[in-house]
Design a protein around this motif. Structure first.
Motif, PDB file in Angstrom:
ATOM      1  N   LYS A  14      49.549  37.901  29.643  1.00 36.28           N
ATOM      2  CA  LYS A  14      48.518  38.068  28.615  1.00 36.28           C
ATOM      3  C   LYS A  14      47.516  39.139  29.022  1.00 36.28           C
ATOM      4  O   LYS A  14      47.129  39.982  28.198  1.00 36.28           O
ATOM      5  N   LEU A  15      47.080  39.113  30.259  1.00 38.19           N
ATOM      6  CA  LEU A  15      46.143  40.130  30.747  1.00 38.19           C
ATOM      7  C   LEU A  15      46.774  41.518  30.699  1.00 38.19           C
ATOM      8  O   LEU A  15      46.123  42.495  30.316  1.00 38.19           O
ATOM      9  N   ASN A  16      48.032  41.601  31.080  1.00 34.18           N
ATOM     10  CA  ASN A  16      48.730  42.881  31.058  1.00 34.18           C
ATOM     11  C   ASN A  16      48.847  43.403  29.631  1.00 34.18           C
ATOM     12  O   ASN A  16      48.686  44.596  29.382  1.00 34.18           O
ATOM     13  N   SER A  17      49.099  42.512  28.679  1.00 32.26           N
ATOM     14  CA  SER A  17      49.208  42.956  27.283  1.00 32.26           C
ATOM     15  C   SER A  17      47.876  43.503  26.782  1.00 32.26           C
ATOM     16  O   SER A  17      47.846  44.489  26.038  1.00 32.26           O
ATOM     17  N   THR A  53      57.638  42.737  13.490  1.00 30.56           N
ATOM     18  CA  THR A  53      56.967  41.445  13.612  1.00 30.56           C
ATOM     19  C   THR A  53      56.435  41.241  15.025  1.00 30.56           C
ATOM     20  O   THR A  53      55.297  40.799  15.223  1.00 30.56           O
ATOM     21  N   LYS A  54      57.244  41.604  16.022  1.00 32.02           N
ATOM     22  CA  LYS A  54      56.801  41.489  17.416  1.00 32.02           C
ATOM     23  C   LYS A  54      55.591  42.389  17.675  1.00 32.02           C
ATOM     24  O   LYS A  54      54.654  41.987  18.373  1.00 32.02           O
ATOM     25  N   LEU A  55      55.619  43.600  17.131  1.00 31.11           N
ATOM     26  CA  LEU A  55      54.494  44.525  17.328  1.00 31.11           C
ATOM     27  C   LEU A  55      53.225  43.996  16.660  1.00 31.11           C
ATOM     28  O   LEU A  55      52.134  44.081  17.246  1.00 31.11           O
ATOM     29  N   ASN A  56      53.363  43.473  15.465  1.00 30.07           N
ATOM     30  CA  ASN A  56      52.202  42.893  14.786  1.00 30.07           C
ATOM     31  C   ASN A  56      51.654  41.708  15.568  1.00 30.07           C
ATOM     32  O   ASN A  56      50.433  41.550  15.703  1.00 30.07           O
ATOM     33  N   ASN A  57      52.542  40.885  16.103  1.00 29.06           N
ATOM     34  CA  ASN A  57      52.105  39.743  16.910  1.00 29.06           C
ATOM     35  C   ASN A  57      51.501  40.184  18.237  1.00 29.06           C
ATOM     36  O   ASN A  57      50.556  39.573  18.728  1.00 29.06           O
ATOM     37  N   PHE A  58      52.039  41.247  18.827  1.00 33.04           N
ATOM     38  CA  PHE A  58      51.448  41.792  20.048  1.00 33.04           C
ATOM     39  C   PHE A  58      50.021  42.241  19.770  1.00 33.04           C
ATOM     40  O   PHE A  58      49.097  41.931  20.521  1.00 33.04           O
ATOM     41  N   TRP A  59      49.831  42.983  18.681  1.00 36.39           N
ATOM     42  CA  TRP A  59      48.508  43.481  18.311  1.00 36.39           C
ATOM     43  C   TRP A  59      47.512  42.323  18.157  1.00 36.39           C
ATOM     44  O   TRP A  59      46.344  42.447  18.524  1.00 36.39           O
ATOM     45  N   ALA A  60      47.986  41.207  17.647  1.00 35.90           N
ATOM     46  CA  ALA A  60      47.140  40.031  17.436  1.00 35.90           C
ATOM     47  C   ALA A  60      47.077  39.130  18.680  1.00 35.90           C
ATOM     48  O   ALA A  60      46.555  38.019  18.613  1.00 35.90           O
ATOM     49  N   SER A  61      47.624  39.596  19.799  1.00 38.48           N
ATOM     50  CA  SER A  61      47.637  38.847  21.070  1.00 38.48           C
ATOM     51  C   SER A  61      48.403  37.532  20.966  1.00 38.48           C
ATOM     52  O   SER A  61      47.999  36.512  21.530  1.00 38.48           O
ATOM     53  N   ARG A  62      49.550  37.581  20.270  1.00 36.14           N
ATOM     54  CA  ARG A  62      50.386  36.381  20.143  1.00 36.14           C
ATOM     55  C   ARG A  62      51.794  36.572  20.718  1.00 36.14           C
ATOM     56  O   ARG A  62      52.563  35.622  20.750  1.00 36.14           O
ATOM     57  N   ASP A  63      52.144  37.782  21.129  1.00 35.77           N
ATOM     58  CA  ASP A  63      53.488  38.027  21.664  1.00 35.77           C
ATOM     59  C   ASP A  63      53.360  38.959  22.858  1.00 35.77           C
ATOM     60  O   ASP A  63      52.799  40.044  22.745  1.00 35.77           O
ATOM     61  N   PHE A  64      53.871  38.501  23.997  1.00 38.70           N
ATOM     62  CA  PHE A  64      53.766  39.285  25.229  1.00 38.70           C
ATOM     63  C   PHE A  64      55.142  39.673  25.758  1.00 38.70           C
ATOM     64  O   PHE A  64      55.262  40.195  26.849  1.00 38.70           O
TER      65      PHE A  64
END
Length: 80
Positions: A14-17, A53-64
């Motif tokens: 999470k910190l890395n993301s 979808t993964k990129l959108n979730n990454f942006w929202a801090s939900r996918d690492f």
């Protein structure tokens, strides 16, 4: 500057993301749409509905799960 020592692997991811997202923003990708577009252009395996979808979730801090791919995109952007 904030310093956090991760207690486990999950927190470390999470910190890395957050660090990765910060690097994209420093490069001028401050809106989700521009971030998603550049990554999809640079990384064909994320240029799908599932990838978006993964990129959108990454942006929202939900996918690492795509941290490594995004690190590679950052490297490619630095070299160009």
């Amino acid at each position: 500057m904030v310093t956090i020592s991760p207690i486990n692997e999950d927190i470390e991811k999470k910190l890395n993301s957050l660090r990765i997202l910060n690097e994209f923003m420093k490069k001028g990708f401050v809106e989700r749409k521009s971030f998603v577009q550049v990554v999809m252009d640079e990384c064909p395996e994320l240029s799908t509905y599932s990838g978006m979808t993964k990129l959108n979730n990454f942006w929202a801090s939900r996918d690492f799960s795509i941290n490594d791919k995004l690190e590679q995109v950052l490297e490619n952007l630095k070299q160009s």
